[in-house]
Design an enzyme around this catalytic site. Sequence first.
Site, PDB file in Angstrom:
ATOM      1  N   ASP A  11      -6.633   1.262   1.013  1.00  0.00           N
ATOM      2  CA  ASP A  11      -6.699   1.359   2.470  1.00  0.00           C
ATOM      3  C   ASP A  11      -8.102   0.948   2.915  1.00  0.00           C
ATOM      4  O   ASP A  11      -8.900   0.450   2.122  1.00  0.00           O
ATOM      5  CB  ASP A  11      -6.347   2.779   2.933  1.00  0.00           C
ATOM      6  CG  ASP A  11      -7.387   3.804   2.492  1.00  0.00           C
ATOM      7  OD1 ASP A  11      -8.317   3.453   1.728  1.00  0.00           O
ATOM      8  OD2 ASP A  11      -7.278   4.966   2.926  1.00  0.00           O
ATOM      9  N   LYS A  17       0.832  -1.205   0.000  1.00  0.00           N
ATOM     10  CA  LYS A  17       0.000   0.000   0.000  1.00  0.00           C
ATOM     11  C   LYS A  17       0.871   1.261   0.000  1.00  0.00           C
ATOM     12  O   LYS A  17       0.621   2.197  -0.761  1.00  0.00           O
ATOM     13  CB  LYS A  17      -0.928   0.002   1.215  1.00  0.00           C
ATOM     14  CG  LYS A  17      -1.904   1.181   1.225  1.00  0.00           C
ATOM     15  CD  LYS A  17      -2.798   1.143   2.450  1.00  0.00           C
ATOM     16  CE  LYS A  17      -2.055   1.591   3.688  1.00  0.00           C
ATOM     17  NZ  LYS A  17      -2.929   1.725   4.871  1.00  0.00           N
TER      18      LYS A  17
END
Length: 216
Positions: A138, A120
Site C-alpha cells: 500500500d 493488493k
Amino acid sequence: MKKSEIVPFFTLLRDANPSPQTELEYTTVFELLAAVLLSAQATDVGVNKATRKLFPVANTPQAILDLGLEGLEGYIKTIGLYRSKAKHLMAACRILVDQHGGQVPATREALEALPGVGRKTANVVLNVAFGQPTMAVDTHIFRVSNRTGLAPGKTPLEVEKQLLQRVPDEFAVDSHHWLILLGRYVCQARKPKCWECLVAAHCDFKPKTAAPTRRA
C-alpha cells in the site's frame, strides 16, 4: 539498505511487536475480504466503524446479497466511494455463492477474479487469512520501502518483487504488517518521526528528521 542491515531491521520490529495484526476488524475470512475491499482509499478506522454495524446483520456472501444493493449502501455510506464498493461487493458475493459455495478461495487467481479485488487485496487475504508470505504494497509500504532503501521501486509491483526477494523467510509472513505500522505511525509521509524510530540506525533516509524542540 545493505543486505547485512535487513535482519537487524526486522529483528527490532519483531521484538517490539512479535505478533502483528491487521487493524481491520474481522472474525471470518469473508469479513476480512469484505473489509479489505471496502478499505481502498479509506482508513481502517472508517471501515471498522461501518463494518461494526454491517457484520452483525450480514457477514456471509448470501446475507450480503439478501440485503440488496440499497440495503448494503445504507451500512457503508460513510466510507468513501461507497456506491462503487457496494456494487463490487455485491458482485463478488454473487460469484462466491455461485462458484465457490459461499467460501473465500485461497488462490490468487480466484481472488483476483472477484470484482473489486486487485492484487493488493488478494495479497492481504492470502497473507492474513491463509498465512502465505505475500506482500500487500500500500502507500505506507511503498514509502517505507523506498525511503529506507529496503526495497526501492518506482511502482507497487516493483517494490513487491523486491520485498519478496530481500525479506528473509523468517520474517516473510509478518513483514508487511510491521512495514505498514511503521509507515502509518512513525515513517509518515510529510514528516517522519525519525527521533522515535526503532530502526533508524538501519535506514538509508538522510537527513534524519530531528525531534521537535520544546518551547520553554
